[in-house]
Structures are given as structure tokens and as C-alpha cells.
Design a protein around this motif. Sequence first.
Motif: not given
Length: 688
Positions: A106-118
Motif C-alpha cells: 500500500l502507498a498512502g493507504d491505497g492499492a497501487l498495482m503495476g500493469a506488466c503481465p511479467s
Amino acid sequence: MRSKLLYLGVAAVLAQLASGAAWAANGAEAPAEERVVNLDTLVVVGVAPVASLTWVTDPRLPRQPVPASDGADYLKTVPGFATLRSGGTNGDPVLRGQFGSRLNLLAGDGALMGACPSRMDNAMSYVSPETYDRLTIVKGPQTVLWGGGASAGTVRFEREIPYFDEAGLRLDGSVMFASHGRNDQVLNALAGSPEFYGRLTANRSESGDYEDGAGRRVPSAWDKWNADAAFGWTPDPDTVLEASVGAGDGQARYAGRGMDGSQFDRTTYGLRFEKKGMEGRLREIAANAYYNDVDHVMDNYTLRNPDPNGMMPMATASNVAHRTSGGRVALGFGGEHWELTAGVDARSSRHARRSAQGRGQYLAQPWMVDARFRQAGAFAELHWHLDARNHVIAGARIDRAEAEDRRASTAGMMPMPNPTLGQTRSETLPSVFARFEQDIDGKPLRWYAGVGHTQRMPDYWELFSPNRGPDGAANAFAGVQPERTTQLDIGMRYAGKRVDAWVSAYAGRMTDYIAFDYMTGPMGASTRARNADANIRGGEAGVEWRAAEHWKLGGTVAWSWGELADTGQALPQMPPLEARLNAGFDNGTWSAGALLRAVASQDRVSPSLGNVVGRDLGPSSGFVVFSLNGAYRINDQLRLAAGIDNLFDRDYAEHLNLAGNSAFGYPADPVRIHEPGRTAWVKLSASF
């Protein structure tokens, strides 16, 4: 020539810092106006727990090895963490041998997800540690407050709410220069009054390709920036309403991948409300909402030339995006002997992609949404003080998770119609834990024992990246089942006048552990995701001895182990046994220190198994790396720190690693990417 000058300059700074430390150690008194006490550590070489299974540190402090360029790099200072390396930056964090969404990031209590399939751009790729005020880690499934499924642990990069008693301005910043063209700049500006405040946080980090201990150039250059602003209303010291906005971008070369990252575009929005100090049973209210969007471009032509003999001989680019939004509301209750936090949270995300051959041709292609995810949960966590020495901490949550397959066809050289197009999977996932803690009467000693159970929905990378699913299933989306982990955690912490020591151990059973099989066939390499039961165990320990006034000796050790229960085959991607020994002098004004990192060889490997990023490359050799640092607090506003990492220019490679890519001249037989050789750095921090 610049590197030699930097080495000489840092050596001179270290010599001056060491002479200052020796002068202070010999009992000479600094002028009264320069004498500083009760200050934070000047250079961080390790972190110790602040409570059972909980670790808190200030990511803005100078650290050794050289200050981190991303979140995963900083996490390596915490025992039990490792990083799956692929070049100079943006490695993937691993805790106790567990990877991916087993770690709640979590960053700043929010979910931050990458996008690359790998996972070229995992969540920590978008985090600059020095722009946050606090890093909090809970190991194991021993909290339910920040999401379910976190069998390895929970990581939170946090920004504190600033309060102003009167109108004012605060400025913090730093500049850092290091070998291989590394240079960083960080700025944190705060302005406010008792009723309002504004905050601007920005950073830029740049580095060229580094040289390993044998003098070989390793493609690893990066250039990235971040900027975040927040505006808050504080009608009283216990209430805040804040709105925030952020952006960032960058590019990075990867020695261990067939493409580089030519864009890491990040856009974030946030809103949070907090109310504390309330009378009665209801004591606190905390709520936040967030929107995070990443737009990531991978190609083989911006930062390298296409390999005519490789899998992608022509200029090729892939553009992927992951948009996540969600929120959380938590209420804090309390009584004479108990505190309870209860609330709800929700999250939804959408993943899209497009690609094309030819330079820049992907921009003319339409976006294709290939996956959607939704989650909603309710949680409660209780801390019950049985008496002054005995405590029970327990929690439970329930999550409803959904995943929708929007792919029209399968990926690969010969796309086929997707048999699960339009299908939705839904799972109800419980999590629960209970822990007992006891303070030993009359001694600065606390022990704990806890058991936790959590269930995890397969994530995007486990459902959509593999070429195949379990035997008999149409694909991974149709066949991979949720992962269930039950784990026992025990430990003890001693906090004496001269010695602090701690130890923690765990043992767990992972039912339907999600494994990746790596296979080679007529059409090349492919992966299959499947479920298998697994056993895990390990532990960490540390000690710090204040041998004399201002002097400390310390060390930590971490070990992880795992196997597939039915065959006894070693779990892949397990970091080897690692120990860190440190010695330092720190009187609040001068400091000098040494760090010895020793890593054992790893021969318990499974070359046919791995994760979505990569597989075990075979056994690895052990190594020892020695580093030095020093720092001087010039005054209350300025602090100078310097160090030399890998002082003896050791040529070595981490066990968790990717194989060098043929586009950069690496051979077809897997060769691990080697780490930087001798690296000098100097950092000036200011606070006004």
C-alpha cells in the motif's frame, strides 16, 4: 575520471567523518551550541521491530547500501526481505520467500498495482521511499485491517498529517551523488496555519549503467520522477480533511528482460478524513478514497536495439494500463481494557493492453480491456488487555472477490479463441488470526505466539499471464483455485539497558499454493499455473549491544525454507540464509559505521518451478560484501552522509535473479545478473 574523483571525494569525506568521530570518542567536548542529543540514527544499516511482528522506520533517513530508488530496494534493509533482481531498479520484493499479492503493498493507504503481465512495473516501482514519512510492516497473516490474503505480510508507505500551531513554512530536501552517474534530488515543502495546510513532495532519480565487481557493464540505467501535492483542512488538532493528487514517470533499462520500460506514467487522486480524540466508546473515525492509474510502455528499441537473433527481431512495443479505485472506512472504539477497530473496504480494477510492431505504432492501436477485478470486505480487530502483562490481539475479516475474463483470444505466437471470454469468477474469502502476548514480570522481556489463517484470490498475474492452467482446465482463469494459508508465528523481544535482542519464527501450511511450471516445447518456453500444497518455515533474529557510550555492535540473520508437500520438491525463489553484522559510533553529531553482509550459497532449488517473473536458475554461490559509512550533523538544519558500498569490489550475484538477455550479449545458457561493484555515494540533507 568522474568515478575516480567521486571515490577520492567520498574517501576524503569518510576520513574527515572518522576523524571527527574519533575526536568525539576521545572525550573532546563540542561547543555547547553544536551539541545534539536524542536524535535519529544518522545512517540506517538495519531495522528492528518496534512491537510483535511490526516494524516501523523513517524512509527519509540516509541508509546503506546506497539510498533506494524504489520501494523494493528499501525493503531489503528489513530482515526477511529480499528482492528479485532484473537490473538496476524496479526489483520485485520477496518476504520470507513469498512473492506477489501474498504481500499487501500500500502507498498512502491505497492499492497501487503495476500493469506488466511479467511484473516489470510491480507496485513498488512507483514508490519513491524518501517522499514518504513512515514505512510500516506487519509480517505474516497477523492483521486484517488493510486487506485479506496477505499471507506473507503487509507493507504500508505512509504520509503523516502535518499540524501547524501557527502559520509557518517547513522545507526538507536532499541531494545525493553516487558512482555510475547516480544523482537524486528530493523536496518536501509544507506550508500551513492552524486551519489549512498544503504539501508538495517531489523527487527525481537518475543513474547510468553500473559496472559489476569484474568491471563488466550491466545495462541498468534509469531516469524517474514523482510529484505529489496535498491540501488539507484542520478545523481542530484532532480533525482533518485532505485532498491529494500525484503524478510520475520514468524509464529503465533491464539486463534481464527482452524489453525495457520506456514509460512508467502514474496518476493518483486521493481523499481522506480523520477524526480523533472523541469521547465515549467511539474514539476515532478514519476514511479514505483513492484512484490510481498506471500507463506503462515496454519496448525493445527506445533504450536498446532489437536483437536480430532473438525472439523479437523487429522493433516491438507493448502498452499496458491498470486502473484501480477504492476506499476504506474504519471506526476505532475503546474501553478501559480494550481497543477495537472495525470497518469496511472495497476495491475495483481494470486492466487493458495494446501492442504493435514498428516504432511508435502501438499508439494507433485501440485499447483492449482484458480483465476486471472487484473486492469488498468487512473487518474487525481487537486488542484486549487481560491485565498489565497479558494481552490478546485477534481479528477477522470476510472478503467477496470477483474476477472477469475479457480476453477475446489467448496470447502467444498462435492466438486461439478464449474459451472463458465473458466468464466471471466469485469467491468468498475469510481471514482470521489470534495472538497472545505476555510481558515477563520484572524483566524487559515480551514473548508472543499467534496463529493466522487467510485465503487469497488468484491475482491478475496468476490468472492471465500463464500460457496454460492446471491439467483438465481450459486455462489458468478456469482452473487455478484460491490459495489458503495457515501459519503459526512465535517470537520474543528483550529490551535491556545495554542489549536489545529479538527472535521470530514461523511455520505454515499453504493449501492450494499457486505454483508456476516452466516448460520448453517445439514452440519455445511456456508456463503453467497450478495448485499444490506446500509447507513453509523459517525465522529471523537480531541483537544490538551498546558496548559503550555512543558505540553499538549488532547483527541480524534471516532464513526461509519451503517444499511441496506431496513430493518434497523445494519451493522455488527461496532466498538463501543471510546475516548482517554492523558496528557503529553515533553521538548525534558524528557517526561512522561498517556493515558486513554475508549470504550463504543456495542449493535447494527447483529449476522447473518459478513465479510469473522467472524461475530458479540453479544453485547459487555465497558471498560477503563489506561497506563503510559516515555522517556529520553540521547543525540543526544540515546533515552530510557518505559511504562506500562493496568496498572490496566483490563480483557477485543475488540468488533471486533473472538471466541476462541475449540483446545485451549474454549467452543462451542462463547467467545471473551481477550486482554493482564498488560504489561511492555522498548525500546532503537539509531541513528548515
